[in-house]
Design a protein around this motif. Structure first.
Motif, PDB file in Angstrom:
ATOM      1  N   GLY A 431      11.865 -12.535  -8.704  1.00  0.00           N
ATOM      2  CA  GLY A 431      11.972 -11.227  -8.054  1.00  0.00           C
ATOM      3  C   GLY A 431      11.325 -10.127  -8.860  1.00  0.00           C
ATOM      4  N   LEU A 432      11.560 -10.121 -10.182  1.00  0.00           N
ATOM      5  CA  LEU A 432      10.926  -9.119 -11.040  1.00  0.00           C
ATOM      6  C   LEU A 432       9.409  -9.258 -11.015  1.00  0.00           C
ATOM      7  CD1 LEU A 432      13.095  -8.858 -14.301  1.00  0.00           C
ATOM      8  CD2 LEU A 432      13.061  -7.333 -12.320  1.00  0.00           C
ATOM      9  N   ALA A 433       8.932 -10.505 -11.057  1.00  0.00           N
ATOM     10  CA  ALA A 433       7.487 -10.728 -11.016  1.00  0.00           C
ATOM     11  C   ALA A 433       6.900 -10.220  -9.704  1.00  0.00           C
ATOM     12  CB  ALA A 433       7.179 -12.210 -11.207  1.00  0.00           C
ATOM     13  N   ALA A 434       7.619 -10.432  -8.601  1.00  0.00           N
ATOM     14  CA  ALA A 434       7.145  -9.931  -7.311  1.00  0.00           C
ATOM     15  C   ALA A 434       7.105  -8.406  -7.299  1.00  0.00           C
ATOM     16  CB  ALA A 434       8.047 -10.450  -6.193  1.00  0.00           C
ATOM     17  N   LEU A 435       8.091  -7.771  -7.909  1.00  0.00           N
ATOM     18  CA  LEU A 435       8.068  -6.307  -8.014  1.00  0.00           C
ATOM     19  C   LEU A 435       6.835  -5.840  -8.769  1.00  0.00           C
ATOM     20  CD1 LEU A 435      11.713  -5.099  -8.810  1.00  0.00           C
ATOM     21  CD2 LEU A 435      10.419  -4.753  -6.706  1.00  0.00           C
ATOM     22  N   ASN A 436       6.554  -6.510  -9.895  1.00  0.00           N
ATOM     23  CA  ASN A 436       5.393  -6.116 -10.701  1.00  0.00           C
ATOM     24  C   ASN A 436       4.085  -6.359  -9.960  1.00  0.00           C
ATOM     25  OD1 ASN A 436       6.971  -5.260 -12.819  1.00  0.00           O
ATOM     26  ND2 ASN A 436       6.894  -7.210 -13.899  1.00  0.00           N
ATOM     27  N   ALA A 437       4.100  -7.307  -9.019  1.00  0.00           N
ATOM     28  CA  ALA A 437       2.905  -7.577  -8.215  1.00  0.00           C
ATOM     29  C   ALA A 437       2.811  -6.648  -7.013  1.00  0.00           C
ATOM     30  CB  ALA A 437       2.913  -9.025  -7.746  1.00  0.00           C
ATOM     31  N   GLY A 438       3.809  -5.791  -6.843  1.00  0.00           N
ATOM     32  CA  GLY A 438       3.790  -4.829  -5.737  1.00  0.00           C
ATOM     33  C   GLY A 438       4.297  -5.375  -4.422  1.00  0.00           C
ATOM     34  N   ASP A 439       4.984  -6.524  -4.443  1.00  0.00           N
ATOM     35  CA  ASP A 439       5.491  -7.125  -3.211  1.00  0.00           C
ATOM     36  C   ASP A 439       7.000  -6.913  -3.137  1.00  0.00           C
ATOM     37  OD1 ASP A 439       6.154  -8.682  -1.018  1.00  0.00           O
ATOM     38  OD2 ASP A 439       4.819 -10.325  -1.549  1.00  0.00           O
ATOM     39  N   ALA A 440       7.415  -5.750  -2.652  1.00  0.00           N
ATOM     40  CA  ALA A 440       8.834  -5.408  -2.610  1.00  0.00           C
ATOM     41  C   ALA A 440       9.596  -6.291  -1.627  1.00  0.00           C
ATOM     42  CB  ALA A 440       9.011  -3.938  -2.241  1.00  0.00           C
ATOM     43  N   SER A 441       8.942  -6.734  -0.554  1.00  0.00           N
ATOM     44  CA  SER A 441       9.607  -7.578   0.434  1.00  0.00           C
ATOM     45  C   SER A 441       9.974  -8.937  -0.168  1.00  0.00           C
ATOM     46  CB  SER A 441       8.699  -7.772   1.654  1.00  0.00           C
ATOM     47  OG  SER A 441       9.319  -8.609   2.610  1.00  0.00           O
ATOM     48  N   LEU A 442       9.011  -9.584  -0.874  1.00  0.00           N
ATOM     49  CA  LEU A 442       9.299 -10.858  -1.529  1.00  0.00           C
ATOM     50  C   LEU A 442      10.346 -10.671  -2.622  1.00  0.00           C
ATOM     51  CD1 LEU A 442       8.764 -13.856  -2.066  1.00  0.00           C
ATOM     52  CD2 LEU A 442       6.837 -13.168  -3.540  1.00  0.00           C
ATOM     53  N   ALA A 443      10.254  -9.571  -3.366  1.00  0.00           N
ATOM     54  CA  ALA A 443      11.222  -9.306  -4.424  1.00  0.00           C
ATOM     55  C   ALA A 443      12.634  -9.235  -3.859  1.00  0.00           C
ATOM     56  CB  ALA A 443      10.866  -8.006  -5.142  1.00  0.00           C
ATOM     57  N   PHE A 444      12.788  -8.504  -2.741  1.00  0.00           N
ATOM     58  CA  PHE A 444      14.114  -8.396  -2.118  1.00  0.00           C
ATOM     59  C   PHE A 444      14.657  -9.778  -1.766  1.00  0.00           C
ATOM     60  CE2 PHE A 444      16.531  -8.136   1.914  1.00  0.00           C
ATOM     61  CZ  PHE A 444      17.657  -7.481   1.425  1.00  0.00           C
ATOM     62  N   HIS A 445      13.824 -10.626  -1.191  1.00  0.00           N
ATOM     63  CA  HIS A 445      14.255 -11.977  -0.824  1.00  0.00           C
ATOM     64  C   HIS A 445      14.701 -12.753  -2.067  1.00  0.00           C
ATOM     65  CE1 HIS A 445      14.316 -16.009   0.815  1.00  0.00           C
ATOM     66  NE2 HIS A 445      13.388 -16.377  -0.063  1.00  0.00           N
ATOM     67  N   LYS A 446      13.920 -12.687  -3.159  1.00  0.00           N
ATOM     68  CA  LYS A 446      14.255 -13.436  -4.370  1.00  0.00           C
ATOM     69  C   LYS A 446      15.579 -12.953  -4.973  1.00  0.00           C
ATOM     70  CE  LYS A 446      10.719 -16.261  -4.702  1.00  0.00           C
ATOM     71  NZ  LYS A 446      10.908 -17.742  -4.670  1.00  0.00           N
ATOM     72  N   PHE A 447      15.805 -11.633  -4.963  1.00  0.00           N
ATOM     73  CA  PHE A 447      17.056 -11.122  -5.516  1.00  0.00           C
ATOM     74  C   PHE A 447      18.252 -11.542  -4.662  1.00  0.00           C
ATOM     75  CE2 PHE A 447      14.141  -7.716  -7.313  1.00  0.00           C
ATOM     76  CZ  PHE A 447      14.128  -8.281  -8.577  1.00  0.00           C
ATOM     77  N   GLN A 448      18.061 -11.632  -3.362  1.00  0.00           N
ATOM     78  CA  GLN A 448      19.138 -12.127  -2.507  1.00  0.00           C
ATOM     79  C   GLN A 448      19.450 -13.592  -2.808  1.00  0.00           C
ATOM     80  OE1 GLN A 448      17.946 -11.024   1.649  1.00  0.00           O
ATOM     81  NE2 GLN A 448      19.974 -10.056   1.625  1.00  0.00           N
ATOM     82  N   VAL A 449      18.411 -14.388  -3.065  1.00  0.00           N
ATOM     83  CA  VAL A 449      18.610 -15.787  -3.438  1.00  0.00           C
ATOM     84  C   VAL A 449      19.304 -15.881  -4.792  1.00  0.00           C
ATOM     85  CG1 VAL A 449      17.422 -17.941  -4.065  1.00  0.00           C
ATOM     86  CG2 VAL A 449      16.647 -16.617  -2.084  1.00  0.00           C
ATOM     87  N   ALA A 450      18.937 -14.988  -5.715  1.00  0.00           N
ATOM     88  CA  ALA A 450      19.441 -15.055  -7.084  1.00  0.00           C
ATOM     89  C   ALA A 450      20.909 -14.652  -7.193  1.00  0.00           C
ATOM     90  CB  ALA A 450      18.594 -14.160  -7.992  1.00  0.00           C
ATOM     91  N   GLU A 451      21.332 -13.666  -6.425  1.00  0.00           N
ATOM     92  CA  GLU A 451      22.668 -13.091  -6.628  1.00  0.00           C
ATOM     93  C   GLU A 451      23.804 -14.113  -6.573  1.00  0.00           C
ATOM     94  OE1 GLU A 451      25.582  -9.590  -4.847  1.00  0.00           O
ATOM     95  OE2 GLU A 451      23.466  -9.608  -4.303  1.00  0.00           O
ATOM     96  N   PRO A 452      23.901 -14.950  -5.544  1.00  0.00           N
ATOM     97  CA  PRO A 452      25.066 -15.852  -5.489  1.00  0.00           C
ATOM     98  C   PRO A 452      25.085 -16.936  -6.557  1.00  0.00           C
ATOM     99  CG  PRO A 452      23.533 -16.323  -3.686  1.00  0.00           C
ATOM    100  CD  PRO A 452      23.058 -15.061  -4.341  1.00  0.00           C
ATOM    101  N   VAL A 453      23.967 -17.221  -7.213  1.00  0.00           N
ATOM    102  CA  VAL A 453      23.959 -18.290  -8.218  1.00  0.00           C
ATOM    103  C   VAL A 453      24.155 -17.760  -9.635  1.00  0.00           C
ATOM    104  CG1 VAL A 453      22.488 -19.722  -6.763  1.00  0.00           C
ATOM    105  CG2 VAL A 453      21.428 -18.281  -8.517  1.00  0.00           C
ATOM    106  N   GLN A 454      24.354 -16.453  -9.782  1.00  0.00           N
ATOM    107  CA  GLN A 454      24.552 -15.893 -11.118  1.00  0.00           C
ATOM    108  C   GLN A 454      25.928 -16.263 -11.656  1.00  0.00           C
ATOM    109  OE1 GLN A 454      21.866 -14.417 -12.725  1.00  0.00           O
ATOM    110  NE2 GLN A 454      20.964 -15.228 -10.836  1.00  0.00           N
ATOM    111  N   PRO A 455      26.062 -16.414 -12.980  1.00  0.00           N
ATOM    112  CA  PRO A 455      27.311 -16.925 -13.571  1.00  0.00           C
ATOM    113  C   PRO A 455      28.432 -15.909 -13.719  1.00  0.00           C
ATOM    114  CG  PRO A 455      25.666 -16.584 -15.268  1.00  0.00           C
ATOM    115  CD  PRO A 455      24.976 -16.314 -13.968  1.00  0.00           C
ATOM    116  N   ASP A 456      28.124 -14.621 -13.656  1.00  0.00           N
ATOM    117  CA  ASP A 456      29.202 -13.639 -13.837  1.00  0.00           C
ATOM    118  C   ASP A 456      28.894 -12.377 -13.050  1.00  0.00           C
ATOM    119  OD1 ASP A 456      27.414 -12.022 -15.420  1.00  0.00           O
ATOM    120  OD2 ASP A 456      27.883 -13.268 -17.149  1.00  0.00           O
TER     121      ASP A 456
END
Length: 578
Positions: A431-456
């Motif tokens: 998601g961060l890499a997508a932000l740096n590439a200027g793709d906010a839509s892909l970044a949003f999707h990646k952060f949504q995927v990432a949130e439920p698998v975080q440990p805390d």
């Protein structure tokens, strides 16, 4: 090669120094006047005088502000001279540290394999890199991970042996930020001081994580006149103080101080909790108590300090575990006090090495000023604000996402996904890499995927925040709010979460709700000029001109570069038009 020299103590009242505080002040001011104009704006005493323990502030000048993220530093001591000298040295420490990183000639940028080929047998061992994050990984995999990016190698003193090694210093900066940076009257003084700081941060992180029941130290058992005087400053004003043994088997003593004022808490004061490490138990306790005074605002000024080495508690029930434990005399703590600071360094370094924590020091002295400064680290030491899921992959992934070009970042993260299958950090960094590439839509999707698998909760909150941020980049202010709400709920101690939610609400003309968020951000960082300016704009849009002017004035006092705040203030005062 750096060779440690004899360094006899000249001043030993409340801290151990190679020069008297007045001499330090005079020398530093003379150097700044001759060679460092624009680094220091001013020093001033900021305590109210209630406790009688001096606290000084050093304010950065324009030259320092260009390279430093902080704008002011506080100094502590049992005397006004030592507190002012401390404030000046805090500025010298950070200015030296950040200017060192600005100078590319201090580093050679290489991959791990390239560094090993360039300096055979001289590079910090791979085992210490793994130990620095408590990771077990085959050497071949560890080297493959480290070779995904380049590192900024420089010379470092391996203190236990006195030998010179090459270290990837930006790795330790990723782990520890500027904790461990120090400045002093001599190289030996700053090296020992910085080493004590990283010991302090390490044991504090362990206590903060595990909350063990630890001994309470009898304050009357130290037999130190300065310490007794400091304790009277608190007790005479009704402030309750506990001194705790946080040494945890380290070769130097660490004393924590917990304090609150029943007569002013919680309306006008906070629970203050900090720690100090030094060569003797008394000096460690003095360091902790003067730090309490530095953070407390004399326990009656509604001040708000930002937690760093230890957590911040807001309710007396939260500190019950800290007040328990047997009462012990100070003599049970280790004492390595010597007349020669060099001898203390060698005792400390030898003891740490025996525990598996080799001490390193990198000289960061600014060549123009010549005030000795170091950056110190010990692989394996903990730091409270570091992720508990630290590993080579996590930090290399962070560097790929933040610093590499988009294509390199994607390739590197694919390698990490192979070495760390199912790792929680992979979709977040994608998601961060997508932000740096200027793709906010892909970044949003990646952060949504990432949130439920975080440990805390903290990591889940960070994903939610970035999901909201990605939406704000697309001007989807209303859609961003549920994500920012989750970030605030899961991690309510992060001012940036309140700030962005305040901006999102402001953009929807929800000025009352936005103002509440900016106030919450300021409760976490009272010196945030941007949040003060934003709060001023909320009041302006609500038609409340006087508080709007007050907040905008204060924002500009802290940061004169906020042109938008100046324009709005001019309009309110009838001096300009929009």
């Amino acid at each position: 090669m750096t060779i440690l020299k004899d360094c006899l103590k000249t001043y030993t009242a409340d801290q151990d120094k190679a020069a008297l505080p007045a001499e330090t002040i005079s020398r530093v001011r003379a150097l700044l006047a001759a060679k460092g104009q624009g680094i220091l704006a001013e020093t001033r005493r900021i305590d109210s005088g209630r406790l009688g323990i001096p606290v000084f502030l050093s304010v950065c000048g324009p030259r320092a502000r260009q390279i430093m993220p902080t704008r002011k530093q506080m100094g502590k001591g049992a005397s006004p001279e030592q507190a002012e000298a401390s404030a000046l040295m805090e500025l010298m420490e950070r200015y030296s540290f950040f200017s060192f990183w600005e100078n590319e000639s201090n580093f050679e940028e290489l991959t791990w394999s390239q560094a090993q080929a360039r300096w055979p047998g001289q590079v910090l061992p791979l085992a210490e890199m793994l130990h620095s994050v408590g990771e077990r990984l085959p050497d071949s995999a560890a080297q493959e991970v480290l070779d995904l990016v380049t590192w900024r190698f420089c010379k470092a003193l391996h203190v236990p042996t006195g030998s010179e090694r090459r270290v990837p210093l930006d790795w330790f900066k990723l782990l520890n930020e500027f904790n461990g940076s120090s400045a002093g009257n001599t190289f030996e003084e700053t090296l020992f001081q910085g080493a004590c700081e990283i010991v302090e941060r390490h044991v504090s992180a362990l206590v903060d994580r595990d909350r063990p029941e630890l001994p309470t130290i009898d304050p009357e058992s130290f037999g130190d006149e300065v310490l007794e005087q400091l304790m009277r400053c608190f007790t005479a004003n009704g402030v309750k103080v506990w001194l705790k043994d946080f040494t945890l088997g380290m070769p130097v003593p660490t004393v924590a101080a917990l304090a609150y004022d029943p007569s002013t808490f919680p309306g006008l004061s906070e629970i203050v909790y900090t720690a100090g490490t030094a060569s003797t138990p008394a000096k460690a306790a003095i360091r902790a108590l003067t730090e309490v005074a530095q953070l407390a605002g004399d326990f009656h000024t509604s001040s708000n300090y930002e937690a760093s080495g230890l957590s911040k508690y807001k309710d007396l029930a939260e500190i019950d575990w800290l007040t328990r434990g047997p009462v012990i005399p100070a003599s049970t703590l280790p004492d390595i006090g010597r007349a020669n600071i060099r001898d203390e360094i060698m005792v400390l370094a030898g003891g740490l090495n025996g525990l598996g924590f080799p001490l390193y020091g990198v000289e960061t002295t600014n060549p123009e000023l010549g005030i000795p400064a170091t950056y110190n680290f010990a692989p394996g030491f903990q730091f409270r604000e570091r992720s508990r899921q630290a590993g080579l992959g996590l930090f290399v992934g962070r560097k790929l996402a933040e610093c590499a070009d988009p294509e390199e970042a994607v390739r590197g993260l694919q390698v990490l996904a192979r070495i760390y299958p199912g790792a929680h950090f992979i979709p977040f960094f994608e998601g961060l890499a997508a932000l740096n590439a200027g793709d906010a839509s892909l970044a949003f999707h990646k952060f949504q995927v990432a949130e439920p698998v975080q440990p805390d909760d903290e990591d889940k909150a960070l994903c939610a925040f970035y999901a909201g941020y990605a939406l704000t980049l697309r001007q989807h202010w209303d859609e961003a709010l549920p994500h920012l709400d989750r970030a605030v709920t899961r991690s309510p101690e992060v001012k940036e979460y309140f700030n962005l939610r305040g901006v999102a609400r402001f953009k929807q003309a929800k000025y009352t709700d936005a103002a509440a968020d900016f106030r919450a951000a300021l409760a976490l960082d009272s010196g945030s000029a941007m949040d003060l300016a934003n709060l001023g704009l909320c009041h302006k849009n609500l038609g409340e001109k006087e508080p709007a002017k007050d907040y905008l004035h204060e924002a500009l006092r802290l940061d004169p570069s906020l042109d938008f705040a100046r324009e709005h203030l001019a309009e309110l005062e009838g001096n300009g038009q929009r």
